[in-house]
Design a protein around this motif. Sequence first.
Motif, PDB file in Angstrom:
ATOM      1  N   VAL A 283       4.439 -13.848  -4.429  1.00 49.60           N
ATOM      2  CA  VAL A 283       3.122 -13.946  -3.929  1.00 49.60           C
ATOM      3  C   VAL A 283       2.487 -15.424  -4.012  1.00 49.60           C
TER       4      VAL A 283
ATOM      5  N   HIS B 218      -2.794  -8.488  -3.629  1.00 51.58           N
ATOM      6  CA  HIS B 218      -1.884  -8.145  -4.302  1.00 51.58           C
ATOM      7  C   HIS B 218      -1.816  -8.492  -5.722  1.00 51.58           C
TER       8      HIS B 218
ATOM      9  N   ALA C  99       6.322  -6.359  -2.201  1.00 47.52           N
ATOM     10  CA  ALA C  99       5.844  -5.080  -2.424  1.00 47.52           C
ATOM     11  C   ALA C  99       7.088  -4.103  -2.796  1.00 47.52           C
TER      12      ALA C  99
END
Length: 289
Positions: free
Chosen positions: A64, A99, A275
């Motif tokens: 991320v 996220h 993810a």
Amino acid sequence: AFNREESSSVIVVVVGCARSRAENNNDDAASISNRIKNAVKVFMAASTELTSAEYPPADPEEEVYRALCPHAVIGKCKENRPIYWEKTGLIRVHKLLHHLTPKKLVKRHVRHMEYLTHLMRKNAASQVKGIIRNKCGIADEQIASLIVALATPDYLKQVVVMDLEGLSYAPDSQGISIFRSCMKIDQNFYPERLGVCFIINAPWLFTGVWAMVRHFLDPKTQRKFRIIGTSYQDELKKVIDADNILECYGGNLKAPGTFTVYNEKEKAEILSSFAESKGSLAKDEKDKR
């Protein structure tokens, strides 16, 4: 140069004074409490005997940050302090929060400060070892490490370069709140770790943002910030040699992969992969139960 007996006396005095300062530091208990609360040993690993490439262990959310936060810990300033580079103007906190939670962002900051403190101690130990070898005729790594472990924070500082090119014109209340939490942690648990912070490519609108966030910093820390526009190279070179300045800022140092700026399609692919991996891990954990 001192003879060996004189050298030993000098080292004993230095270590004794440093130990006295450490024992009288009222922040010790609070710092230990903070490290336990943030599970520092868990995410940093108990051992610090790893190489710089291995320490700390990989952050589970690293993908991320790679996609959304171009950053790098690379190079040393003229005073042997580690340098943290960040393209702050390209970071959009609201996208990160799709996220990650605010708590995870704050813990990332703790992780970052722990790693930089590790580098500060490593650099300082090397510097002190050179001093006691040249001045005292003693080459003892353990003594150097002990002096650094107990010494004044002047040895243990970092240089920060924050590039504001691309800064959003929209105020970000969530970002300011997280910044405030991080600054509180720094002032309480990592005091005097900042040598200087260069804020480069600062647009005119940053004046208003700085007026808000500077109140979260004590006056001494405020004076360590140098806000510069696009003519920053000469200022950087006063503190950092060209070989330790990233190529994109006029130096000779190649930026690592974490400093890459991805386009929207590339970001989406990285985040999609993240993810999927998180989903697979969650399924594995569920199956184990």
